[in-house]
Write a protein that holds these residues in place. Structure first.
Motif, PDB file in Angstrom:
ATOM      1  N   UNK A 112       0.829  -1.206   0.000  1.00 45.77           N
ATOM      2  CA  UNK A 112       0.000   0.000   0.000  1.00 45.77           C
ATOM      3  C   UNK A 112       0.865   1.259   0.000  1.00 45.77           C
ATOM      4  N   UNK A 113       0.247   2.393  -0.355  1.00 41.49           N
ATOM      5  CA  UNK A 113       0.984   3.648  -0.481  1.00 41.49           C
ATOM      6  C   UNK A 113       1.550   4.144   0.842  1.00 41.49           C
ATOM      7  N   UNK A 114       1.021   3.666   1.965  1.00 40.15           N
ATOM      8  CA  UNK A 114       1.535   4.085   3.270  1.00 40.15           C
ATOM      9  C   UNK A 114       2.692   3.211   3.755  1.00 40.15           C
ATOM     10  N   UNK A 115       3.122   2.260   2.921  1.00 43.18           N
ATOM     11  CA  UNK A 115       4.247   1.404   3.269  1.00 43.18           C
ATOM     12  C   UNK A 115       3.860   0.121   3.958  1.00 43.18           C
ATOM     13  N   UNK A 116       2.593  -0.048   4.297  1.00 44.71           N
ATOM     14  CA  UNK A 116       2.140  -1.295   4.899  1.00 44.71           C
ATOM     15  C   UNK A 116       1.769  -2.290   3.795  1.00 44.71           C
ATOM     16  N   UNK A 117       1.842  -3.561   4.108  1.00 39.66           N
ATOM     17  CA  UNK A 117       1.612  -4.568   3.078  1.00 39.66           C
ATOM     18  C   UNK A 117       0.989  -5.829   3.684  1.00 39.66           C
ATOM     19  N   UNK A 118       0.349  -6.591   2.796  1.00 38.65           N
ATOM     20  CA  UNK A 118      -0.242  -7.875   3.158  1.00 38.65           C
ATOM     21  C   UNK A 118       0.492  -8.974   2.408  1.00 38.65           C
ATOM     22  N   UNK A 119       0.837 -10.034   3.117  1.00 37.49           N
ATOM     23  CA  UNK A 119       1.604 -11.135   2.536  1.00 37.49           C
ATOM     24  C   UNK A 119       0.745 -12.395   2.489  1.00 37.49           C
ATOM     25  N   UNK A 120       0.674 -12.993   1.319  1.00 40.65           N
ATOM     26  CA  UNK A 120       0.055 -14.305   1.158  1.00 40.65           C
ATOM     27  C   UNK A 120       1.146 -15.344   0.993  1.00 40.65           C
ATOM     28  N   UNK A 121       1.242 -16.290   1.915  1.00 48.65           N
ATOM     29  CA  UNK A 121       2.335 -17.265   1.925  1.00 48.65           C
ATOM     30  C   UNK A 121       1.980 -18.514   1.124  1.00 48.65           C
ATOM     31  N   UNK A 122       2.991 -19.253   0.655  1.00 48.84           N
ATOM     32  CA  UNK A 122       2.731 -20.513  -0.067  1.00 48.84           C
ATOM     33  C   UNK A 122       2.270 -21.597   0.908  1.00 48.84           C
ATOM     34  N   UNK A 123       1.052 -22.082   0.733  1.00 45.57           N
ATOM     35  CA  UNK A 123       0.490 -23.062   1.671  1.00 45.57           C
ATOM     36  C   UNK A 123       1.253 -24.385   1.651  1.00 45.57           C
ATOM     37  N   UNK A 124       1.943 -24.680   0.550  1.00 45.45           N
ATOM     38  CA  UNK A 124       2.701 -25.937   0.485  1.00 45.45           C
ATOM     39  C   UNK A 124       3.864 -25.942   1.473  1.00 45.45           C
ATOM     40  N   UNK A 125       4.292 -24.762   1.900  1.00 44.56           N
ATOM     41  CA  UNK A 125       5.424 -24.674   2.816  1.00 44.56           C
ATOM     42  C   UNK A 125       5.035 -24.222   4.222  1.00 44.56           C
ATOM     43  N   UNK A 126       4.024 -23.363   4.336  1.00 45.05           N
ATOM     44  CA  UNK A 126       3.669 -22.842   5.663  1.00 45.05           C
ATOM     45  C   UNK A 126       2.326 -23.360   6.161  1.00 45.05           C
ATOM     46  N   UNK A 127       1.623 -24.136   5.351  1.00 45.39           N
ATOM     47  CA  UNK A 127       0.342 -24.668   5.792  1.00 45.39           C
ATOM     48  C   UNK A 127      -0.821 -23.764   5.414  1.00 45.39           C
ATOM     49  N   UNK A 128      -2.010 -24.191   5.821  1.00 41.07           N
ATOM     50  CA  UNK A 128      -3.224 -23.465   5.453  1.00 41.07           C
ATOM     51  C   UNK A 128      -3.642 -22.488   6.556  1.00 41.07           C
ATOM     52  N   UNK A 129      -4.820 -21.921   6.393  1.00 41.57           N
ATOM     53  CA  UNK A 129      -5.270 -20.845   7.275  1.00 41.57           C
ATOM     54  C   UNK A 129      -5.386 -21.292   8.736  1.00 41.57           C
ATOM     55  N   UNK A 130      -5.714 -22.549   8.946  1.00 40.80           N
ATOM     56  CA  UNK A 130      -5.738 -23.093  10.309  1.00 40.80           C
ATOM     57  C   UNK A 130      -4.787 -24.271  10.400  1.00 40.80           C
ATOM     58  N   UNK A 131      -4.220 -24.446  11.600  1.00 42.52           N
ATOM     59  CA  UNK A 131      -3.293 -25.542  11.852  1.00 42.52           C
ATOM     60  C   UNK A 131      -3.667 -26.197  13.187  1.00 42.52           C
ATOM     61  N   UNK A 132      -3.089 -27.355  13.443  1.00 41.25           N
ATOM     62  CA  UNK A 132      -3.336 -28.065  14.702  1.00 41.25           C
ATOM     63  C   UNK A 132      -2.154 -27.827  15.638  1.00 41.25           C
ATOM     64  N   UNK A 133      -2.434 -27.272  16.801  1.00 43.59           N
ATOM     65  CA  UNK A 133      -1.342 -26.970  17.726  1.00 43.59           C
ATOM     66  C   UNK A 133      -0.880 -28.219  18.468  1.00 43.59           C
ATOM     67  N   UNK A 134       0.100 -28.047  19.346  1.00 47.40           N
ATOM     68  CA  UNK A 134       0.713 -29.185  20.035  1.00 47.40           C
ATOM     69  C   UNK A 134      -0.261 -29.920  20.950  1.00 47.40           C
ATOM     70  N   UNK A 135      -1.389 -29.275  21.284  1.00 50.79           N
ATOM     71  CA  UNK A 135      -2.394 -29.903  22.141  1.00 50.79           C
ATOM     72  C   UNK A 135      -3.555 -30.479  21.337  1.00 50.79           C
ATOM     73  N   UNK A 136      -3.448 -30.443  20.002  1.00 46.07           N
ATOM     74  CA  UNK A 136      -4.491 -31.005  19.167  1.00 46.07           C
ATOM     75  C   UNK A 136      -5.634 -30.067  18.852  1.00 46.07           C
TER      76      UNK A 136
END
Length: 261
Positions: A112-136
């Motif tokens: 954006x023009x104010x220097x802030x930005x949004x990053x969309x990561x590759x799901x094949x490497x970082x996973x999808x929008x939700x993940x399962x934590x160490x407690x399930x």
């Protein structure tokens, strides 16, 4: 006379104002490639460390991940300023997540023009929008998509990080022309130096594999091309395997596609 003087004064002020606009416009955007590369690696390292803690991956920290990024706004355009066409190729270190053959993942950036930005990561490497934590439990993945801001006054010297473009085979079927010849679709991804090499085609027939021929290609980054293959498809062929060899860029794994007549 007073009207003439006022008119002249107004003309001078307008000219000065326009000159100021011209100077501001030609000075260039502070939202540069180098600043984005430094900022996105720092912001990704932080959210990736958060994700590692959620997953229970011990020993993975922002420092140990040590990401490196090469950002690109697209071919033939100034590599600065806001926009939705920014892509960053990024590599990092994590024993739990080996890098692919290219050596990096592709991140999509909206700056954006104010220097802030949004990053969309590759799901094949970082996973999808939700993940399962160490407690399930199912929780949000902080590295899947995240926001950050770059400092427009931060150092702007080039980072020196560079990654090669990756070649992709886009053909899904082997469809011969009327004379029996084939062409294969290729795409050259984001990266430095474009894609140069050859593609070889081998047909699968009831009597065994039969070499068809090859074609050469030279493409700039983010370009696509249909590459003609020498030779003709043999009678009775049911599948064709395409193999890419590169002198510049990263070759994909061989791809076998069905014959469509």
């Amino acid at each position: 006379m007073r009207r003439i003087i006022l008119t002249l004064l107004l003309s001078v002020l307008v000219a000065v104002g326009l000159g100021g606009v011209a100077v501001a416009t030609s000075s260039g955007s502070p939202l540069t490639q180098a600043r984005l590369e430094r900022s996105v690696t720092a912001s990704f390292a932080n959210v990736y460390a958060q994700q590692a803690a959620i997953l229970g991956h011990e020993g993975v920290t922002a420092a140990s991940a040590a990401p490196k990024a090469m950002c690109d706004k697209g071919p033939g355009v100034t590599q600065s300023g806001p926009g939705t066409s920014w892509n960053c190729l990024m590599s990092w270190s994590d024993p739990n997540v080996p890098m692919p053959s290219t050596g990096y993942g592709k991140f999509e950036i909206t700056l954006h023009s104010n220097g802030c930005y949004t990053v969309g990561s590759p799901s094949t490497l970082v996973g999808y929008q939700t993940i399962t934590d160490r407690r399930g439990r199912t929780v949000s993945n902080p590295a899947y998509e995240f926001d950050a801001c770059l400092d427009p006054k931060s150092p702007d010297t080039p980072t020196g990080v560079s990654f090669p473009s990756a070649v992709a085979i886009t053909t899904t079927t082997a469809t011969p022309a009327a004379d029996g010849t084939l062409s294969d679709g290729l795409a050259c991804g984001v990266g430095r130096g474009g894609c140069v090499g050859t593609i070889t085609a081998v047909a699968t027939t009831p009597s065994g594999d039969v070499p068809i021929g090859e074609g050469s290609f030279r493409m700039s980054e983010q370009a696509t091309r249909n590459v003609p293959i020498s030779g003709t498809l043999p009678a009775g062929a049911t599948r064709v395997t395409y193999t890419v060899d590169t002198t510049t860029g990263v070759a994909p794994s061989p791809l076998t596609v069905p014959v469509a007549r």
